[in-house]
Every structure is written in C-alpha cells, then in structure tokens.
Design a protein around this motif. Structure first.
Motif, PDB file in Angstrom:
ATOM      1  N   LEU A  59      36.699  44.454  51.195  1.00  0.00           N
ATOM      2  CA  LEU A  59      36.384  44.294  49.998  1.00  0.00           C
ATOM      3  C   LEU A  59      37.188  45.386  49.062  1.00  0.00           C
ATOM      4  CD1 LEU A  59      33.157  42.737  49.638  1.00  0.00           C
ATOM      5  CD2 LEU A  59      35.269  41.394  49.308  1.00  0.00           C
ATOM      6  N   PRO A  60      37.478  45.380  48.091  1.00  0.00           N
ATOM      7  CA  PRO A  60      38.162  46.412  47.396  1.00  0.00           C
ATOM      8  C   PRO A  60      37.121  47.533  47.247  1.00  0.00           C
ATOM      9  CG  PRO A  60      38.580  44.391  46.142  1.00  0.00           C
ATOM     10  CD  PRO A  60      37.819  44.035  47.188  1.00  0.00           C
ATOM     11  N   GLY A  61      37.773  48.732  47.460  1.00  0.00           N
ATOM     12  CA  GLY A  61      36.811  50.256  47.495  1.00  0.00           C
ATOM     13  C   GLY A  61      35.966  50.524  48.924  1.00  0.00           C
ATOM     14  N   HIS A  62      35.959  49.353  49.673  1.00  0.00           N
ATOM     15  CA  HIS A  62      35.522  49.510  51.113  1.00  0.00           C
ATOM     16  C   HIS A  62      36.470  49.795  52.026  1.00  0.00           C
ATOM     17  CE1 HIS A  62      32.674  47.103  48.537  1.00  0.00           C
ATOM     18  NE2 HIS A  62      31.459  47.418  49.536  1.00  0.00           N
ATOM     19  N   GLY A  63      36.038  50.097  53.200  1.00  0.00           N
ATOM     20  CA  GLY A  63      37.092  50.403  54.448  1.00  0.00           C
ATOM     21  C   GLY A  63      38.469  50.870  54.279  1.00  0.00           C
ATOM     22  N   LEU A  64      39.509  50.354  54.666  1.00  0.00           N
ATOM     23  CA  LEU A  64      40.683  50.729  54.382  1.00  0.00           C
ATOM     24  C   LEU A  64      41.451  50.024  52.866  1.00  0.00           C
ATOM     25  CD1 LEU A  64      41.820  50.421  58.364  1.00  0.00           C
ATOM     26  CD2 LEU A  64      40.717  52.459  56.986  1.00  0.00           C
ATOM     27  N   SER A  65      40.702  49.314  52.258  1.00  0.00           N
ATOM     28  CA  SER A  65      41.174  48.766  51.324  1.00  0.00           C
ATOM     29  C   SER A  65      41.273  49.557  50.062  1.00  0.00           C
ATOM     30  CB  SER A  65      40.396  47.569  50.706  1.00  0.00           C
ATOM     31  OG  SER A  65      40.636  46.318  51.673  1.00  0.00           O
ATOM     32  N   LEU A  69      34.576  29.925  55.062  1.00  0.00           N
ATOM     33  CA  LEU A  69      33.997  31.205  54.715  1.00  0.00           C
ATOM     34  C   LEU A  69      33.028  31.494  55.533  1.00  0.00           C
ATOM     35  CD1 LEU A  69      34.256  30.911  50.866  1.00  0.00           C
ATOM     36  CD2 LEU A  69      35.995  31.896  52.411  1.00  0.00           C
ATOM     37  N   MET A  70      32.937  32.859  56.104  1.00  0.00           N
ATOM     38  CA  MET A  70      31.850  33.311  56.602  1.00  0.00           C
ATOM     39  C   MET A  70      31.344  34.794  56.266  1.00  0.00           C
ATOM     40  SD  MET A  70      31.249  33.997  61.049  1.00  0.00           S
ATOM     41  CE  MET A  70      32.523  35.065  61.339  1.00  0.00           C
ATOM     42  N   GLY A  71      30.002  34.805  55.761  1.00  0.00           N
ATOM     43  CA  GLY A  71      29.847  36.062  55.039  1.00  0.00           C
ATOM     44  C   GLY A  71      28.485  36.501  55.568  1.00  0.00           C
ATOM     45  N   HIS A  72      28.387  37.955  55.455  1.00  0.00           N
ATOM     46  CA  HIS A  72      27.021  38.742  55.719  1.00  0.00           C
ATOM     47  C   HIS A  72      26.626  39.305  54.406  1.00  0.00           C
ATOM     48  CE1 HIS A  72      25.050  42.530  56.734  1.00  0.00           C
ATOM     49  NE2 HIS A  72      24.062  41.407  57.233  1.00  0.00           N
ATOM     50  N   SER A  73      25.399  39.018  54.073  1.00  0.00           N
ATOM     51  CA  SER A  73      24.790  39.741  52.804  1.00  0.00           C
ATOM     52  C   SER A  73      25.600  39.483  51.496  1.00  0.00           C
ATOM     53  CB  SER A  73      24.463  41.122  53.352  1.00  0.00           C
ATOM     54  OG  SER A  73      23.644  41.771  52.334  1.00  0.00           O
ATOM     55  N   LEU A  74      26.332  40.440  51.033  1.00  0.00           N
ATOM     56  CA  LEU A  74      27.257  40.341  49.615  1.00  0.00           C
ATOM     57  C   LEU A  74      28.201  39.280  50.314  1.00  0.00           C
ATOM     58  CD1 LEU A  74      28.462  40.820  47.136  1.00  0.00           C
ATOM     59  CD2 LEU A  74      29.686  43.035  48.477  1.00  0.00           C
ATOM     60  N   GLY A  75      28.987  39.267  51.585  1.00  0.00           N
ATOM     61  CA  GLY A  75      29.875  38.377  51.979  1.00  0.00           C
ATOM     62  C   GLY A  75      29.277  36.935  51.869  1.00  0.00           C
ATOM     63  N   GLY A  76      28.287  36.683  52.466  1.00  0.00           N
ATOM     64  CA  GLY A  76      27.644  35.364  52.145  1.00  0.00           C
ATOM     65  C   GLY A  76      27.264  34.733  50.907  1.00  0.00           C
ATOM     66  N   ALA A  77      26.870  35.858  50.004  1.00  0.00           N
ATOM     67  CA  ALA A  77      26.816  35.616  48.400  1.00  0.00           C
ATOM     68  C   ALA A  77      28.169  34.979  47.963  1.00  0.00           C
ATOM     69  CB  ALA A  77      26.129  36.541  47.934  1.00  0.00           C
ATOM     70  N   LEU A  78      29.237  35.736  48.537  1.00  0.00           N
ATOM     71  CA  LEU A  78      30.522  35.505  47.842  1.00  0.00           C
ATOM     72  C   LEU A  78      30.977  33.962  48.253  1.00  0.00           C
ATOM     73  CD1 LEU A  78      32.195  38.891  47.929  1.00  0.00           C
ATOM     74  CD2 LEU A  78      31.336  37.788  45.961  1.00  0.00           C
ATOM     75  N   SER A  79      30.800  33.708  49.744  1.00  0.00           N
ATOM     76  CA  SER A  79      31.195  32.494  50.312  1.00  0.00           C
ATOM     77  C   SER A  79      30.341  31.329  49.448  1.00  0.00           C
ATOM     78  CB  SER A  79      30.435  32.514  51.722  1.00  0.00           C
ATOM     79  OG  SER A  79      31.067  33.672  52.627  1.00  0.00           O
ATOM     80  N   PHE A  80      29.069  31.490  49.322  1.00  0.00           N
ATOM     81  CA  PHE A  80      28.116  30.896  48.528  1.00  0.00           C
ATOM     82  C   PHE A  80      28.851  30.384  46.950  1.00  0.00           C
ATOM     83  CE2 PHE A  80      24.944  30.742  45.189  1.00  0.00           C
ATOM     84  CZ  PHE A  80      24.236  29.532  45.372  1.00  0.00           C
ATOM     85  N   MET A  81      29.179  31.296  46.506  1.00  0.00           N
ATOM     86  CA  MET A  81      29.649  31.233  45.043  1.00  0.00           C
ATOM     87  C   MET A  81      30.973  30.632  44.832  1.00  0.00           C
ATOM     88  SD  MET A  81      28.387  34.781  42.989  1.00  0.00           S
ATOM     89  CE  MET A  81      29.237  34.356  41.599  1.00  0.00           C
ATOM     90  N   TYR A  82      31.969  30.979  45.906  1.00  0.00           N
ATOM     91  CA  TYR A  82      33.197  30.384  46.309  1.00  0.00           C
ATOM     92  C   TYR A  82      33.018  28.916  46.347  1.00  0.00           C
ATOM     93  CZ  TYR A  82      38.268  30.022  46.617  1.00  0.00           C
ATOM     94  OH  TYR A  82      39.682  29.731  46.546  1.00  0.00           O
ATOM     95  N   ILE A 116      33.677  38.045  55.417  1.00  0.00           N
ATOM     96  CA  ILE A 116      33.435  38.817  54.317  1.00  0.00           C
ATOM     97  C   ILE A 116      32.131  39.836  54.631  1.00  0.00           C
ATOM     98  CG2 ILE A 116      33.380  39.184  51.710  1.00  0.00           C
ATOM     99  CD1 ILE A 116      33.885  35.843  52.518  1.00  0.00           C
ATOM    100  N   HIS A 117      32.405  41.024  54.493  1.00  0.00           N
ATOM    101  CA  HIS A 117      31.178  41.892  54.884  1.00  0.00           C
ATOM    102  C   HIS A 117      30.259  42.141  53.833  1.00  0.00           C
ATOM    103  CE1 HIS A 117      32.948  44.997  52.458  1.00  0.00           C
ATOM    104  NE2 HIS A 117      34.022  44.727  52.830  1.00  0.00           N
ATOM    105  N   GLY A 118      29.282  42.985  54.264  1.00  0.00           N
ATOM    106  CA  GLY A 118      28.274  43.008  53.251  1.00  0.00           C
ATOM    107  C   GLY A 118      28.499  44.354  52.370  1.00  0.00           C
ATOM    108  N   TRP A 119      27.482  44.729  51.362  1.00  0.00           N
ATOM    109  CA  TRP A 119      27.840  45.808  50.587  1.00  0.00           C
ATOM    110  C   TRP A 119      27.814  47.053  51.050  1.00  0.00           C
ATOM    111  CZ3 TRP A 119      23.327  48.794  48.076  1.00  0.00           C
ATOM    112  CH2 TRP A 119      23.981  49.811  47.081  1.00  0.00           C
TER     113      TRP A 119
END
Length: 316
Positions: free
Chosen positions: A77-83, A117-130, A49-52
């Motif tokens: 993530l929704p609203g990012h990239g090609l999603s 899970l592997m996440g950078h920045s926001l993605g790391g926070a989501l990994s932690f919360m999940y 999961i990528h960052g904000w």
C-alpha cells in the motif's frame, strides 16, 4: 506498466519447485505501487493486501504453499514497503485511500469482473469495503482476522482529532538528520517489540526485507532505517461507526471466507466484529471460521489456514 522489474529476486529466495515470483511496479500519479506477483502472469490474479504498517512480505510464508497454478498479486500500500510515499502535505486516511488504490489497480489492469481479494487486518477491511462498493464486480473475498474497518465510538474519534492533526503536521518537519538509524539486530528487536508477540523474530526478518533499507550514504549514518512513511502512524482520522460498517456489510453479496484467529487481535468490541459477519450473511454466502493463531496467522502459522483457503478457492 506493471512489468517485472527483475528476475534476480527469484534467485535470492528459496522457493518450492515450480513457484515463481516477480517484483513489479504499477504507475500511480504520485509515483508507483510496488508488488510481488506470484504464479502465472497470463491469468487474473487474486489481489492480496497486507495489514497496517506491514507490507507484501506478509504473504511470503503462505503463498508458496498454494498450488503452483495460483496467481496472486501482493501489493505494498502507499507509504508501505517499496511503494512511493504520498507527497508532502498529503495525509493518509488508511481505509478510504485503500479503496481508491484498489480501484486504480483494477482499472489499470482492466480486471473489473470476477475480482478476488484477500486481505489481512487493514487489507481484509479494504477487501470488505471494496466488495460492498462494487458488489457486481467482486466474486470472492478472503478476510483474515478482521471483518470491517476498525470501528470507533464517536466520542473516541472526536477526542483524538486534535492530537492526530498536530501529529501529522509534526511529521512534515521531520528532517533527514532526525530519522533514526539502527543496526540490523536492534531494528529487528524494535519491530518484534512493536508486534507484541503477534510476529516471531524470524518472521519480523521476513517483513523487514521490504520494510527497512540501508541508511543512504549522504546521511552519514551507519545502519538501517524504516522505509514506511511515518505519517502512517496517525491512523485515527476518518474511522467508521458501527452503523456505517453494518450498512457496508449489507451491500456485500460475493462469497466470503472470514478467518478469525484465536487469540488473534484483541478487539475493543468483539461483538461489532460478529455483528458485521451476521449482517453480511443476509445477502452473501459467508463462511466464518475460527483457527488457532496470532493476529498474523498467515505469516506465523500458514498451515492453519492453508486448506481453508485452498478449499474456498476450489469450491468457487
């Protein structure tokens, strides 16, 4: 249903021998979540999961260097990239939305055990919360340059609420003719300036493969526009207090690799980052390592973290 869109993308990329990647779409009620699935498709992948305001391209320099047997699903993530963007009238709560999304994806593929899970920045926070929310299902998390969601002092959260709400509503009135269009080099320069040295010009181009697109012909403008949803810029709603972050940290019981980049992100309160790490250590097997790199170390200097990640995945 999460099937590859095309193999054509593989031909466009210069990948090491044996490395394959498929572009996929995962259905969600408002459209689809786009992803890049690296490696074997017959095994449960690491979910990356990528960052904000970044996208799945943030892993493009790291993952091809992992063993060819490594399976990784990198999502936009929704609203990012090609999603797909959220429908008009909805807003992004960033962290909380991400947990719901991860749950959707994991249930969609029926991966409710041994989740990595592997996440950078926001993605790391989501990994932690999940990991804290589903402690019996998560086996490992790798968090890059973040420990928990960004912690804000209550005073700051309260003061920003009115501004945030008005900003969200203003974006609803952003008509197509007001969407700025830039030539390619100008857009890359804008992106580089926004990252303030965290991402090189060359790697801004890597991110923008999914982050920008030619302006549609009917808009009668030449050039490119940013694909991400402008509503994502309002990220201050539903932030977390340090007390809440520490409570989540107490619920994590999986194996944790936390990589902090130096100089990395300039944290408002570095002590909060370290407090979360210490709290996790009470119930989880935590490896906390500091490495040289910018906040986007996985994109800028993947060689600085590659062996750490390989060893962590092999050990567990």
């Amino acid at each position: 249903m999460g099937e590859p869109l095309t193999n054509g993308h593989q031909k466009e990329e210069s990948l090491p021998a044996g490395i394959v990647v498929d572009e996929i779409e995962i259905p969600v009620p408002w459209g689809h979540v786009a992803g890049r699935w690296w490696g074997p498709r017959d095994k449960q992948p690491i979910i990356a999961i990528h960052g904000w305001q970044d996208n799945a391209g943030t892993w493009d320099n790291l993952i091809p260097q992992l063993p060819v047997t490594t399976s990784v699903l990198c999502i936009d993530l929704p609203g990012h990239g090609l999603s797909s963007h959220y429908p008009k009238g909805m807003l992004y709560y960033i962290f909380w939305d991400g947990i719901v999304l991860l749950r959707r994806i994991i249930k969609h593929f029926k991966w409710t055990n041994n989740v990595t899970l592997m996440g950078h920045s926001l993605g790391g926070a989501l990994s932690f919360m999940y990991a804290a929310s589903y402690p019996d299902e998560v086996d490992r998390i790798i968090c890059i340059d973040i420990a928990s969601p960004a912690v804000r002092e209550p005073q700051n959260m309260v003061e920003r609420t009115g501004w945030s709400v008005d900003k969200i509503l203003s974006y609803e009135h952003l008509t197509e003719d007001k969407i700025p269009s830039y030539d390619y080099d100008e857009m890359i320069d804008i992106v580089c300036d926004a990252y303030r040295g965290s991402v090189s010009k060359e790697n801004c181009k890597v991110l923008m493969k999914r982050g920008m697109a030619p302006t549609p012909a009917h808009m009668k403008k030449k050039g490119y526009y940013f694909k991400r949803d402008p509503r994502l810029k309002v990220s201050g709603l539903a932030m977390m207090s340090i007390e809440t972050a520490l409570e989540y940290a107490s619920k994590v019981k999986c194996k944790v690799l936390n990589i902090r980049a130096i100089p990395g992100q300039k944290w408002e309160r570095l002590d909060y980052y370290l407090d979360v790490i210490e709290k996790m250590k009470q119930n989880a097997d935590v490896l906390f390592v500091e490495v040289e790199g910018t906040h986007h170390v996985q994109l800028e200097a993947p060689e600085n973290i590659l062996q750490l990640i390989e060893d962590f995945l092999e050990q567990y």
